[in-house]
Design a protein around this motif. Sequence first.
Motif, PDB file in Angstrom:
ATOM      1  N   GLU A 130      75.908 -30.032 -43.076  1.00 19.35           N
ATOM      2  CA  GLU A 130      75.602 -28.329 -42.698  1.00 19.35           C
ATOM      3  C   GLU A 130      75.467 -28.520 -41.235  1.00 19.35           C
ATOM      4  OE1 GLU A 130      72.745 -25.472 -44.647  1.00 19.35           O
ATOM      5  OE2 GLU A 130      71.550 -26.728 -43.390  1.00 19.35           O
ATOM      6  N   PHE A 131      76.068 -27.416 -40.598  1.00 14.49           N
ATOM      7  CA  PHE A 131      76.192 -27.158 -39.302  1.00 14.49           C
ATOM      8  C   PHE A 131      75.274 -26.221 -39.037  1.00 14.49           C
ATOM      9  CE2 PHE A 131      77.805 -24.609 -35.767  1.00 14.49           C
ATOM     10  CZ  PHE A 131      77.865 -25.658 -34.640  1.00 14.49           C
ATOM     11  N   SER A 132      74.514 -26.259 -37.786  1.00 12.99           N
ATOM     12  CA  SER A 132      73.416 -25.241 -37.532  1.00 12.99           C
ATOM     13  C   SER A 132      73.551 -24.468 -36.163  1.00 12.99           C
ATOM     14  CB  SER A 132      71.994 -25.634 -37.368  1.00 12.99           C
ATOM     15  OG  SER A 132      71.613 -26.390 -38.978  1.00 12.99           O
ATOM     16  N   LEU A 133      73.688 -23.199 -35.960  1.00 11.36           N
ATOM     17  CA  LEU A 133      74.018 -22.594 -34.666  1.00 11.36           C
ATOM     18  C   LEU A 133      72.572 -21.687 -34.322  1.00 11.36           C
ATOM     19  CD1 LEU A 133      75.944 -21.817 -32.384  1.00 11.36           C
ATOM     20  CD2 LEU A 133      76.592 -20.010 -33.783  1.00 11.36           C
ATOM     21  N   PRO A 134      71.893 -22.164 -33.312  1.00 13.26           N
ATOM     22  CA  PRO A 134      70.874 -21.211 -33.003  1.00 13.26           C
ATOM     23  C   PRO A 134      71.351 -19.995 -32.385  1.00 13.26           C
ATOM     24  CG  PRO A 134      71.052 -23.345 -31.503  1.00 13.26           C
ATOM     25  CD  PRO A 134      72.017 -23.251 -32.393  1.00 13.26           C
ATOM     26  N   LEU A 135      70.514 -18.870 -32.721  1.00 12.67           N
ATOM     27  CA  LEU A 135      70.947 -17.435 -32.169  1.00 12.67           C
ATOM     28  C   LEU A 135      69.427 -16.807 -31.936  1.00 12.67           C
ATOM     29  CD1 LEU A 135      73.067 -16.621 -35.259  1.00 12.67           C
ATOM     30  CD2 LEU A 135      74.172 -16.980 -33.067  1.00 12.67           C
ATOM     31  N   ARG A 136      69.670 -15.797 -31.095  1.00  5.75           N
ATOM     32  CA  ARG A 136      68.571 -14.849 -30.877  1.00  5.75           C
ATOM     33  C   ARG A 136      69.067 -13.329 -31.118  1.00  5.75           C
ATOM     34  NH1 ARG A 136      63.808 -15.201 -28.267  1.00  5.75           N
ATOM     35  NH2 ARG A 136      64.371 -17.178 -27.478  1.00  5.75           N
ATOM     36  N   VAL A 137      68.247 -12.742 -31.477  1.00  8.22           N
ATOM     37  CA  VAL A 137      68.552 -11.069 -31.858  1.00  8.22           C
ATOM     38  C   VAL A 137      68.658 -10.376 -30.517  1.00  8.22           C
ATOM     39  CG1 VAL A 137      67.938  -9.312 -33.582  1.00  8.22           C
ATOM     40  CG2 VAL A 137      68.039 -11.415 -34.251  1.00  8.22           C
ATOM     41  N   TYR A 138      69.570  -9.649 -30.172  1.00  4.80           N
ATOM     42  CA  TYR A 138      69.597  -8.559 -29.391  1.00  4.80           C
ATOM     43  C   TYR A 138      69.498  -7.240 -29.588  1.00  4.80           C
ATOM     44  CZ  TYR A 138      71.021 -12.927 -26.565  1.00  4.80           C
ATOM     45  OH  TYR A 138      70.869 -14.243 -26.169  1.00  4.80           O
ATOM     46  N   ILE A 139      69.161  -6.382 -28.706  1.00  3.23           N
ATOM     47  CA  ILE A 139      69.080  -5.082 -29.139  1.00  3.23           C
ATOM     48  C   ILE A 139      70.350  -4.539 -29.916  1.00  3.23           C
ATOM     49  CG2 ILE A 139      69.804  -3.947 -26.926  1.00  3.23           C
ATOM     50  CD1 ILE A 139      66.915  -2.341 -28.164  1.00  3.23           C
ATOM     51  N   GLU A 140      71.538  -5.071 -29.210  1.00  5.15           N
ATOM     52  CA  GLU A 140      72.833  -4.544 -29.929  1.00  5.15           C
ATOM     53  C   GLU A 140      72.852  -4.982 -31.280  1.00  5.15           C
ATOM     54  OE1 GLU A 140      74.700  -8.116 -27.935  1.00  5.15           O
ATOM     55  OE2 GLU A 140      73.674  -6.750 -26.892  1.00  5.15           O
ATOM     56  N   ASP A 141      72.172  -6.006 -31.853  1.00  5.64           N
ATOM     57  CA  ASP A 141      72.258  -6.313 -33.333  1.00  5.64           C
ATOM     58  C   ASP A 141      71.430  -5.507 -34.224  1.00  5.64           C
ATOM     59  OD1 ASP A 141      73.825  -8.564 -32.461  1.00  5.64           O
ATOM     60  OD2 ASP A 141      72.021  -9.750 -31.790  1.00  5.64           O
ATOM     61  N   THR A 142      70.698  -4.719 -33.609  1.00  7.06           N
ATOM     62  CA  THR A 142      69.838  -3.842 -34.329  1.00  7.06           C
ATOM     63  C   THR A 142      69.908  -2.298 -34.665  1.00  7.06           C
ATOM     64  OG1 THR A 142      68.241  -3.244 -32.621  1.00  7.06           O
ATOM     65  CG2 THR A 142      67.695  -5.305 -33.696  1.00  7.06           C
ATOM     66  N   ASP A 143      69.564  -1.932 -35.873  1.00  3.02           N
ATOM     67  CA  ASP A 143      69.974  -0.465 -35.923  1.00  3.02           C
ATOM     68  C   ASP A 143      68.764   0.411 -35.483  1.00  3.02           C
ATOM     69  OD1 ASP A 143      67.495  -0.833 -37.584  1.00  3.02           O
ATOM     70  OD2 ASP A 143      68.823  -0.738 -39.738  1.00  3.02           O
ATOM     71  N   ALA A 144      68.498   1.586 -35.885  1.00  2.00           N
ATOM     72  CA  ALA A 144      67.557   2.521 -35.204  1.00  2.00           C
ATOM     73  C   ALA A 144      66.212   2.219 -35.523  1.00  2.00           C
ATOM     74  CB  ALA A 144      67.991   4.113 -35.789  1.00  2.00           C
ATOM     75  N   GLY A 145      66.049   1.457 -36.851  1.00  2.00           N
ATOM     76  CA  GLY A 145      64.592   1.023 -37.208  1.00  2.00           C
ATOM     77  C   GLY A 145      64.358  -0.512 -36.331  1.00  2.00           C
ATOM     78  N   GLY A 146      65.094  -0.849 -35.688  1.00  2.00           N
ATOM     79  CA  GLY A 146      64.623  -2.015 -35.037  1.00  2.00           C
ATOM     80  C   GLY A 146      64.780  -3.466 -35.967  1.00  2.00           C
ATOM     81  N   ILE A 147      65.793  -3.283 -36.808  1.00  2.00           N
ATOM     82  CA  ILE A 147      65.939  -4.264 -37.433  1.00  2.00           C
ATOM     83  C   ILE A 147      67.627  -4.660 -37.525  1.00  2.00           C
ATOM     84  CG2 ILE A 147      64.080  -4.050 -39.118  1.00  2.00           C
ATOM     85  CD1 ILE A 147      65.947  -3.052 -41.097  1.00  2.00           C
ATOM     86  N   VAL A 148      67.869  -6.097 -37.985  1.00  2.00           N
ATOM     87  CA  VAL A 148      69.287  -6.410 -37.757  1.00  2.00           C
ATOM     88  C   VAL A 148      70.031  -5.669 -38.535  1.00  2.00           C
ATOM     89  CG1 VAL A 148      70.832  -8.276 -38.086  1.00  2.00           C
ATOM     90  CG2 VAL A 148      68.919  -8.594 -36.825  1.00  2.00           C
ATOM     91  N   TYR A 149      70.877  -4.831 -38.162  1.00  2.00           N
ATOM     92  CA  TYR A 149      71.837  -4.096 -39.082  1.00  2.00           C
ATOM     93  C   TYR A 149      72.889  -5.337 -39.970  1.00  2.00           C
ATOM     94  CZ  TYR A 149      75.614  -0.680 -40.164  1.00  2.00           C
ATOM     95  OH  TYR A 149      76.405  -0.013 -40.845  1.00  2.00           O
ATOM     96  N   TYR A 150      72.878  -4.905 -41.120  1.00  2.00           N
ATOM     97  CA  TYR A 150      73.271  -5.619 -42.412  1.00  2.00           C
ATOM     98  C   TYR A 150      74.607  -6.523 -41.879  1.00  2.00           C
ATOM     99  CZ  TYR A 150      77.219  -2.620 -44.226  1.00  2.00           C
ATOM    100  OH  TYR A 150      78.035  -2.006 -44.257  1.00  2.00           O
ATOM    101  N   VAL A 151      75.457  -5.823 -41.492  1.00  2.00           N
ATOM    102  CA  VAL A 151      76.852  -6.530 -40.930  1.00  2.00           C
ATOM    103  C   VAL A 151      76.612  -7.482 -40.112  1.00  2.00           C
ATOM    104  CG1 VAL A 151      77.698  -4.607 -39.418  1.00  2.00           C
ATOM    105  CG2 VAL A 151      79.479  -5.829 -40.878  1.00  2.00           C
ATOM    106  N   ASN A 152      75.682  -7.487 -39.195  1.00  2.00           N
ATOM    107  CA  ASN A 152      75.534  -8.462 -38.162  1.00  2.00           C
ATOM    108  C   ASN A 152      75.158  -9.932 -38.621  1.00  2.00           C
ATOM    109  OD1 ASN A 152      76.266  -6.818 -36.149  1.00  2.00           O
ATOM    110  ND2 ASN A 152      74.414  -5.891 -35.903  1.00  2.00           N
ATOM    111  N   TYR A 153      74.616  -9.904 -39.815  1.00  2.00           N
ATOM    112  CA  TYR A 153      74.483 -11.228 -40.373  1.00  2.00           C
ATOM    113  C   TYR A 153      76.022 -11.824 -40.611  1.00  2.00           C
ATOM    114  CZ  TYR A 153      69.645  -9.888 -41.085  1.00  2.00           C
ATOM    115  OH  TYR A 153      68.425  -9.371 -41.052  1.00  2.00           O
ATOM    116  N   LEU A 154      76.883 -11.062 -41.049  1.00  2.00           N
ATOM    117  CA  LEU A 154      78.463 -11.644 -41.266  1.00  2.00           C
ATOM    118  C   LEU A 154      79.032 -12.129 -39.978  1.00  2.00           C
ATOM    119  CD1 LEU A 154      79.720  -8.953 -43.663  1.00  2.00           C
ATOM    120  CD2 LEU A 154      79.042 -11.095 -44.284  1.00  2.00           C
TER     121      LEU A 154
END
Length: 136
Positions: free
Chosen positions: A6-30
């Motif tokens: 299992e490979f692991s990649l650390p990420l951080r959520v940026y503003i461009e990853d979120t929707d108008a509600g401030g949560i990650v937009y579903y397609v960004n998980y892909l």
Amino acid sequence: MTSGQEFSLPLRVYIEDTDAGGIVYYVNYLKFMERARTEFMRAMGYGKDYIFNNDLMFVVRNVAVEYRAPAKLDDELIATAEITELGGASMTFAQRVLRGDEVLAGGDIRIACVDSTSVKPRRIPRDMVARLSGAE
């Protein structure tokens, strides 16, 4: 055949990853999962140079993702990738996006190997199958 790694990649959520509600937009998980697969392949020795020099492309054939909990702006995440099935011309990755130990999204992504010119299915090179399956 599977890699068992299992490979692991650390990420951080940026503003461009979120929707108008401030949560990650579903397609960004892909997108996070795509980055983990790409970095997994690079770590195994199959970066873009190898792929392009061997007239290969890997394209998504099937995606099944379950969303469990939202990620939010500035969250630290981990995207994972593990090969669970390795066939002649395709491979399946089990992938997750986590915040700490909490699984936010997870699923299976099937990738097909195609010729870069014809975009028709082709066998995954033997050396790649050997390394990805852990036989090398």
